[in-house]
Design an enzyme around this catalytic site. Structure first.
Site, PDB file in Angstrom:
ATOM      1  CB  ALA A 186      -0.932  -0.012   1.210  1.00 22.21           C
ATOM      2  CG  PHE A 198      -7.826 -17.620  -3.809  1.00 25.65           C
ATOM      3  CD1 PHE A 198      -6.766 -18.336  -4.346  1.00 25.65           C
ATOM      4  CD2 PHE A 198      -7.602 -16.903  -2.641  1.00 25.65           C
ATOM      5  CE1 PHE A 198      -5.511 -18.325  -3.732  1.00 25.65           C
ATOM      6  CE2 PHE A 198      -6.359 -16.888  -2.017  1.00 25.65           C
ATOM      7  CZ  PHE A 198      -5.311 -17.601  -2.557  1.00 25.65           C
ATOM      8  CD  GLN A 229      -9.963 -13.646   6.267  1.00 20.57           C
ATOM      9  OE1 GLN A 229      -8.893 -13.382   5.720  1.00 20.57           O
ATOM     10  NE2 GLN A 229     -11.114 -13.600   5.631  1.00 20.57           N
ATOM     11  CG  HIS A 233      -6.146 -18.493   6.305  1.00 23.13           C
ATOM     12  ND1 HIS A 233      -6.050 -19.827   5.949  1.00 23.13           N
ATOM     13  CD2 HIS A 233      -5.946 -17.792   5.164  1.00 23.13           C
ATOM     14  CE1 HIS A 233      -5.801 -19.909   4.655  1.00 23.13           C
ATOM     15  NE2 HIS A 233      -5.738 -18.695   4.149  1.00 23.13           N
ATOM     16  CG  LEU A 254      -1.396 -18.666   5.143  1.00 22.00           C
ATOM     17  CD1 LEU A 254      -2.720 -18.511   5.864  1.00 22.00           C
ATOM     18  CD2 LEU A 254      -1.249 -17.583   4.100  1.00 22.00           C
ATOM     19  CD  GLU A 312      -8.995 -18.913   0.221  1.00 23.30           C
ATOM     20  OE1 GLU A 312      -9.006 -18.466   1.380  1.00 23.30           O
ATOM     21  OE2 GLU A 312      -9.690 -18.444  -0.691  1.00 23.30           O
ATOM     22  NE  ARG A 329      -8.764 -16.634   3.036  1.00 21.09           N
ATOM     23  CZ  ARG A 329      -7.725 -15.865   2.771  1.00 21.09           C
ATOM     24  NH1 ARG A 329      -7.522 -14.767   3.467  1.00 21.09           N
ATOM     25  NH2 ARG A 329      -6.899 -16.175   1.796  1.00 21.09           N
ATOM     26  CG  HIS A 360      -4.870 -14.689   7.467  1.00 21.80           C
ATOM     27  ND1 HIS A 360      -3.541 -14.935   7.236  1.00 21.80           N
ATOM     28  CD2 HIS A 360      -5.404 -14.378   6.245  1.00 21.80           C
ATOM     29  CE1 HIS A 360      -3.276 -14.771   5.946  1.00 21.80           C
ATOM     30  NE2 HIS A 360      -4.381 -14.414   5.322  1.00 21.80           N
ATOM     31  NE  ARG A 391      -7.813 -10.316   3.534  1.00 26.04           N
ATOM     32  CZ  ARG A 391      -6.980 -11.201   2.981  1.00 26.04           C
ATOM     33  NH1 ARG A 391      -6.989 -11.393   1.675  1.00 26.04           N
ATOM     34  NH2 ARG A 391      -6.144 -11.904   3.725  1.00 26.04           N
TER      35      ARG A 391
HETATM   36  C1  LIG Z   1       1.040 -15.207   5.467  1.00 25.98           C
HETATM   37  C2  LIG Z   1       0.109 -14.288   4.727  1.00 25.98           C
HETATM   38  C3  LIG Z   1      -0.211 -14.542   3.413  1.00 25.98           C
HETATM   39  C4  LIG Z   1      -1.065 -13.675   2.713  1.00 25.98           C
HETATM   40  N1  LIG Z   1      -1.373 -13.952   1.407  1.00 25.98           N
HETATM   41  C5  LIG Z   1      -2.186 -13.100   0.732  1.00 25.98           C
HETATM   42  C6  LIG Z   1      -2.502 -13.338  -0.639  1.00 25.98           C
HETATM   43  O1  LIG Z   1      -2.040 -14.301  -1.247  1.00 25.98           O
HETATM   44  N2  LIG Z   1      -3.324 -12.461  -1.259  1.00 25.98           N
HETATM   45  C7  LIG Z   1      -3.850 -11.373  -0.630  1.00 25.98           C
HETATM   46  O2  LIG Z   1      -4.590 -10.611  -1.254  1.00 25.98           O
HETATM   47  N3  LIG Z   1      -3.548 -11.118   0.667  1.00 25.98           N
HETATM   48  C8  LIG Z   1      -2.728 -11.949   1.353  1.00 25.98           C
HETATM   49  N4  LIG Z   1      -2.425 -11.680   2.659  1.00 25.98           N
HETATM   50  C9  LIG Z   1      -2.800 -10.388   3.241  1.00 25.98           C
HETATM   51  C10 LIG Z   1      -1.865  -9.308   2.704  1.00 25.98           C
HETATM   52  O3  LIG Z   1      -0.569  -9.826   2.541  1.00 25.98           O
HETATM   53  C11 LIG Z   1      -1.768  -8.088   3.622  1.00 25.98           C
HETATM   54  O4  LIG Z   1      -3.028  -7.699   4.040  1.00 25.98           O
HETATM   55  C12 LIG Z   1      -1.115  -6.933   2.879  1.00 25.98           C
HETATM   56  O5  LIG Z   1       0.104  -7.346   2.280  1.00 25.98           O
HETATM   57  C13 LIG Z   1      -0.875  -5.744   3.781  1.00 25.98           C
HETATM   58  O6  LIG Z   1      -0.131  -4.789   3.065  1.00 25.98           O
HETATM   59  P1  LIG Z   1       0.103  -3.337   3.643  1.00 25.98           P
HETATM   60  O7  LIG Z   1       0.897  -2.607   2.622  1.00 25.98           O
HETATM   61  O8  LIG Z   1      -1.167  -2.769   4.105  1.00 25.98           O
HETATM   62  O9  LIG Z   1       0.991  -3.574   4.940  1.00 25.98           O
HETATM   63  P2  LIG Z   1       2.424  -4.258   5.163  1.00 25.98           P
HETATM   64  O10 LIG Z   1       2.923  -4.983   3.986  1.00 25.98           O
HETATM   65  O11 LIG Z   1       2.315  -4.985   6.454  1.00 25.98           O
HETATM   66  O12 LIG Z   1       3.381  -3.025   5.343  1.00 25.98           O
HETATM   67  C14 LIG Z   1       3.346  -2.216   6.491  1.00 25.98           C
HETATM   68  C15 LIG Z   1       4.517  -1.262   6.436  1.00 25.98           C
HETATM   69  O13 LIG Z   1       4.400  -0.326   7.489  1.00 25.98           O
HETATM   70  C16 LIG Z   1       5.640  -0.195   8.146  1.00 25.98           C
HETATM   71  N5  LIG Z   1       5.357   0.218   9.523  1.00 25.98           N
HETATM   72  C17 LIG Z   1       4.459  -0.288  10.395  1.00 25.98           C
HETATM   73  N6  LIG Z   1       4.477   0.403  11.542  1.00 25.98           N
HETATM   74  C18 LIG Z   1       5.403   1.375  11.391  1.00 25.98           C
HETATM   75  C19 LIG Z   1       5.891   2.402  12.231  1.00 25.98           C
HETATM   76  N7  LIG Z   1       5.461   2.582  13.481  1.00 25.98           N
HETATM   77  N8  LIG Z   1       6.850   3.209  11.738  1.00 25.98           N
HETATM   78  C20 LIG Z   1       7.348   3.056  10.488  1.00 25.98           C
HETATM   79  N9  LIG Z   1       6.917   2.077   9.661  1.00 25.98           N
HETATM   80  C21 LIG Z   1       5.958   1.269  10.112  1.00 25.98           C
HETATM   81  C22 LIG Z   1       6.270  -1.558   8.024  1.00 25.98           C
HETATM   82  O14 LIG Z   1       7.674  -1.489   8.177  1.00 25.98           O
HETATM   83  C23 LIG Z   1       5.869  -1.912   6.590  1.00 25.98           C
HETATM   84  O15 LIG Z   1       6.773  -1.313   5.687  1.00 25.98           O
HETATM   85  C24 LIG Z   1      -1.604 -12.552   3.363  1.00 25.98           C
HETATM   86  C25 LIG Z   1      -1.300 -12.313   4.697  1.00 25.98           C
HETATM   87  C26 LIG Z   1      -0.472 -13.188   5.383  1.00 25.98           C
HETATM   88  C27 LIG Z   1      -0.230 -12.947   6.829  1.00 25.98           C
END
Ligand SMILES: Cc1cc2nc3c(=O)[nH]c(=O)nc-3n(C[C@H](O)[C@H](O)[C@H](O)COP(=O)(O)OP(=O)(O)OC[C@H]3O[C@@H](n4cnc5c(N)ncnc54)[C@H](O)[C@@H]3O)c2cc1C
Length: 562
Positions: free
Chosen positions: A14, A113, A229, A231, A241, A244, A275, A340, A375
């Site tokens: 994101a 999925f 959620q 899983h 994990l 799925e 899920r 999850h 989700r």
């Molecule tokens: C094992 C696993 C498998 C998954 N597989 C899938 C899949 O196949 N398909 C799917 O759609 N979803 C999947 N998901 C869900 C999905 O991966 C996550 O919801 C998504 O990647 C979250 O992305 P994000 O960018 O919001 O956060 P993140 O990728 O968690 O990034 C958060 C960022 O914030 C930074 N951060 C946090 N707190 C601070 C702070 N205080 N100061 C500075 N930096 C900070 C971290 O360093 C990191 O860079 C999976 C989840 C898990 C746990």
């Protein structure tokens, strides 16, 4: 004092997508991550990302599946946007260099999925998140003139000016412990989820609710926090994990009697129901004595051809070998439902705007809400990218019209004093941070899990509130400044107890069963009274509950069967 037009806090999918979208608009961007960006939790995403890209599929079908998956709590305007913009985003990623799987005809191939009426999940083996994250990071390097990266910096707090507008954030440089105020015209929170509130969880150690807590403390609303959620396939014992994608490739679930029990709960979709449905079915088997003696049910991947397992599920082969000592091509995997994902988060509109002017949120930290009560697998990566991009574009446009705000230096001094106080607490004068965290994880997993009831939730609330107090005096060992992860753990614990309280309060408030919230004392969905979001906000230091309507565009609530 670093200054940026747009400050992105978090460098997972994101955050990186938001930073790139903002930079493309010609503004200056700062992006911060408490770990190296490519180690962000998005790296762990295995199974894939959804989009209705095939000519015989449609965004409307994807949107309907998502609405139904959400148990009608998702906001349909946001879901429509996500599903409509998904195909272009996949093609964009492909053009940037993401090596999505191609089928025998050389076309982009998909896998099935859960909860989806078509196979519309695009993937890179079972390392999809890692593949996308690395490609976006390369793109950020290309923009190094306008994107400044702050890697291994920890955001302690976000700041607001006298008008209540977000003005930047306070950061700790993890390498040397120094503190800095970062000024920004707009700030995007992309700090990911909060799985570490639970133990076990599939989430990485860094998923500690930082962004949700910082926004909440600054006065933003949190929404749908009760929707956690579980899983269906996490490895027994450690919660790792098992994607799925394994069931998407055809794996079956069995109880100890050798029955494919999903026949009872989802005769049409079987293991590929959504899920919440599969997790409840598993938990029922386990609770009613039809699980295995170790408290698991079995996921049988051996029905998938061996060549395909090695091609599409190679990470899972290694997880089975390294963490369970089993060869998944020959033996079943003991699994159970495990924490999850959090569907709730910082309440935003479809451009990522929170109710604090100038503050945006995108990704798992946020609640748009496209996931509602549950989700669908492979919709989270999509959420991070679509709403990351939209937040970046909007935040850049707003930043272009603003002057750089002032940030009072006194807040910096206050934060410095607070951190020093944490470091200087004498060992033995309070509980250890790790002990408090362990108790928090255990109570949440015991009482705020797949099945919930009033008595259990009240017990959880009492414990969480006690832990909230104990966190204020919890002690650490490391007194240093260089890479003091101990003190960061102490700050993170404060974030987690605050957010745990909102999860429990939401679950107590919602007196019905919908999506991931199943109340054994209110086992039915009750659209008449509860087809609404629960918003939680801090007022005078106390959490207060409000409601907001669910946006319905074209799909009226129906009975939900799979
Ligand atoms: C094992 C696993 C498998 C998954 N597989 C899938 C899949 O196949 N398909 C799917 O759609 N979803 C999947 N998901 C869900 C999905 O991966 C996550 O919801 C998504 O990647 C979250 O992305 P994000 O960018 O919001 O956060 P993140 O990728 O968690 O990034 C958060 C960022 O914030 C930074 N951060 C946090 N707190 C601070 C702070 N205080 N100061 C500075 N930096 C900070 C971290 O360093 C990191 O860079 C999976 C989840 C898990 C746990």
């Amino acid at each position: 004092m670093p200054e940026h037009d747009v400050l992105v806090i978090g460098a997972g999918l994101a955050g990186q997508r938001a930073a790139l979208a903002a930079a493309e608009q010609g503004v200056t961007v700062g992006i911060i991550s408490k770990i190296h960006p490519v180690r962000s939790h998005s790296n762990a995403a295995q199974g894939g990302i959804n989009a209705a890209l095939n000519p015989d599929d449609s965004w409307e079908s994807h949107a309907f599946d998502t609405v139904k998956g959400s148990d009608y709590l998702g906001d349909q305007n946001a879901i429509e946007i996500m599903c409509r913009e998904a195909p272009d985003e996949i093609l964009h990623l492909e053009h940037l260099g993401v090596t999505f799987h191609r089928n025998d005809q050389g076309l982009l191939g998909t896998r099935a999925f859960g909860g989806a009426s078509a196979a519309r999940t695009y993937y890179v083996a079972d390392i999809t998140g890692q593949a996308i994250l690395h490609v976006l990071y390369e793109q950020m390097l290309k923009y190094s003139d306008s994107i400044d990266r702050y890697e291994e910096w920890f955001t302690v707090d976000i700041t607001t000016d006298d008008d209540g507008r977000c003005s930047g954030a306070i950061m700790r440089n993890i390498r040397d412990g120094s503190l800095e105020v970062f000024k920004a015209k707009t700030v995007i929170l992309a700090t990911g989820g909060s799985g570490q509130i639970y133990k076990p969880t599939t989430n990485a150690l860094v998923c500690t609710a930082d962004g949700q807590a910082m926004a909440y403390r600054a006065g933003a609303s949190l929404m749908d926090m009760e929707m956690i959620q579980y899983h269906p396939t996490t490895l027994l014992g450690n919660g790792l994990l098992i994607t799925e994608g394994a069931r998407g490739e055809g794996a079956h679930l069995y109880n100890a009697l050798g029955e494919r029990f999903m026949e009872k709960d989802a005769p049409n979709k079987m293991e590929l129901a959504s899920r919440d449905v599969v997790s409840r079915a598993e938990q029922t088997e386990i609770n009613e004595g039809r699980g295995f003696p170790d408290g698991s049910v079995h996921l049988d991947v051996t029905v998938v051809p061996k060549k395909r397992i090695h091609e599409a599920l190679r990470e899972i082969v290694m997880v089975g070998r390294d963490f369970a000592g089993i060869d998944i091509t020959k033996e079943p995997i003991p699994v159970k439902p495990g924490q999850h994902y959090i569907m709730g988060g910082v309440k935003t509109d479809v451009d990522g705007q929170t109710d604090i002017p100038g503050l945006y949120a995108a990704g798992e930290v946020a609640c748009v809400s496209v996931h509602g009560g549950n989700r669908l697998g492979a919709n989270s990566l999509l959420d991070t990218l679509i709403f990351g991009k939209r937040s970046g574009v909007h935040a850049a446009a707003v930043a272009k019209q603003r002057n750089m705000p002032d940030v009072s230096a006194s807040r910096l001094d206050q934060v410095r004093d607070e951190i020093d106080e944490r470091i200087n607490r004498e060992p033995g004068t309070g509980r250890r941070v790790s002990d408090v965290k362990a108790e928090l994880g255990a109570i949440m997993d015991a009482k705020v899990a797949v099945y919930r009831d009033e008595a259990g939730l009240q017990e959880a609330l009492e414990v969480v509130r006690r832990l909230k107090e104990e966190a204020k005096t919890a002690t650490i060992d490391d007194k240093g400044t260089v890479f003091n992860q101990d003190v960061l753990g102490s700050i993170e614990l404060g974030y987690m107890v605050d957010i745990a309280e909102t999860i429990v309060l939401g679950a107590i408030e919602r007196k019905e069963s919908r999506g991931a919230q199943f109340r054994t004392d209110f086992p039915e969905r009750n659209d008449e009274e509860w087809l609404k979001h629960i918003d939680i906000k801090l007022k005078d230091g106390e959490p207060t509950i409000e409601y907001s309507p669910v946006t319905i565009t074209q799909w009226q609530p129906q009975a939900r069967t799979y």
